[in-house]
Design an enzyme around this catalytic site. Sequence first.
Site, PDB file in Angstrom:
ATOM      1  N   VAL A  90      68.632  18.506 125.471  1.00 13.07           N
ATOM      2  CA  VAL A  90      70.059  18.807 125.383  1.00 13.07           C
ATOM      3  C   VAL A  90      70.345  19.944 126.353  1.00 13.07           C
ATOM      4  O   VAL A  90      69.635  20.950 126.380  1.00 13.07           O
ATOM      5  CB  VAL A  90      70.461  19.236 123.956  1.00 13.07           C
ATOM      6  N   CYS A  91      71.362  19.757 127.186  1.00 13.68           N
ATOM      7  CA  CYS A  91      71.806  20.806 128.097  1.00 13.68           C
ATOM      8  C   CYS A  91      70.638  21.247 128.985  1.00 13.68           C
ATOM      9  O   CYS A  91      69.905  20.416 129.525  1.00 13.68           O
ATOM     10  CB  CYS A  91      72.403  21.946 127.279  1.00 13.68           C
ATOM     11  N   THR A  92      70.426  22.542 129.112  1.00 12.45           N
ATOM     12  CA  THR A  92      69.389  23.047 130.013  1.00 12.45           C
ATOM     13  C   THR A  92      67.983  22.921 129.445  1.00 12.45           C
ATOM     14  O   THR A  92      67.014  23.349 130.082  1.00 12.45           O
ATOM     15  CB  THR A  92      69.652  24.522 130.362  1.00 12.45           C
TER      16      THR A  92
END
Length: 319
Positions: free
Chosen positions: A107-109
């Site tokens: 998720v995300c970074t």
Amino acid sequence: MSSRSVLVLVYDGVQSLDVTGPVEVFAGVGRFPEHEGYRITTVSPGGVPVRTTSGLTLVPDGDLESARPGPGTTLLVPGGRYRGDFEPRLTDWLRAHGGRADRVVSVCTGGLLLAEAGLLDGHRVTTHWDACERMARKYPAVTVDPDPIYVRDGRVATSAGVTAGIDLALALVEEDVGRDVASLIARHLVVFLRRPGNQAQFSAQLAAQTARREPLRDVQQWITEHPGEDLGVEALAARAALSPRHFARAFRAETGVTPGRYVERVRVEHARRLLEEGGEGVARIARASGYRTPEALRRAFLRTLGQPPSEYRRRFGDP
């Protein structure tokens, strides 16, 4: 004990919503006795509580070093704030054990952690828009696509910023237990729009910059609120009290896109929401969204989303 498990890595500086959003989705399956739920476990280096970017403290279930993903495991790596090098205990563990999971999800970074561990080599992935250039530059063996909100590439699934993790988790639940359950979980969480993976990370309004001059900003707002109106350059220029040529040049200079491209994005978004939310016919939705014919809407959907309206409704409309 459930044969499906979700193993969530947490660490100091993790983004809390990257953790709790997907976990709430996976946990939602447990509300349906007729379906096998997920066994969800959170682990941290040393098994100690971690402090999130928002200041919340998360207490994990166990120690990362003792965790061993296996068959039926979805390994979930949320994003967070990284200062310099990555935590070696995270990347070392991922290199040693991450490949054993059935599915590896970021998720995300969190995708940067997976890339650092070599788990994304040879895969097409995405991450938060602000980290895409960094990922592509630092990890040339990874193919970075900055546009979608999530990407599935074999056993690897990566998502864009924060709430895109919820979209990806819903897609995984749909894959595991069916569309009806995923839809009910989305409703329970008041997630009205279950977006497809190839939906752009930005809405039309965010993908384009906000114009500096008030007349152009007003035109942007007018387009959003009136997708079915005449949104040709001449009509929009008249609303901004500019000549068509001057308007087109100024609009592109200040927003980064042409008026025509901006209008198409807004109209497709409007049509997409109508397809998701109700039972209106495609012809009526086309007209309400500014397209003269269903075929014109179909061509716009294929250009923008890579699928026709009928397929979009089948996959993402209310059951």
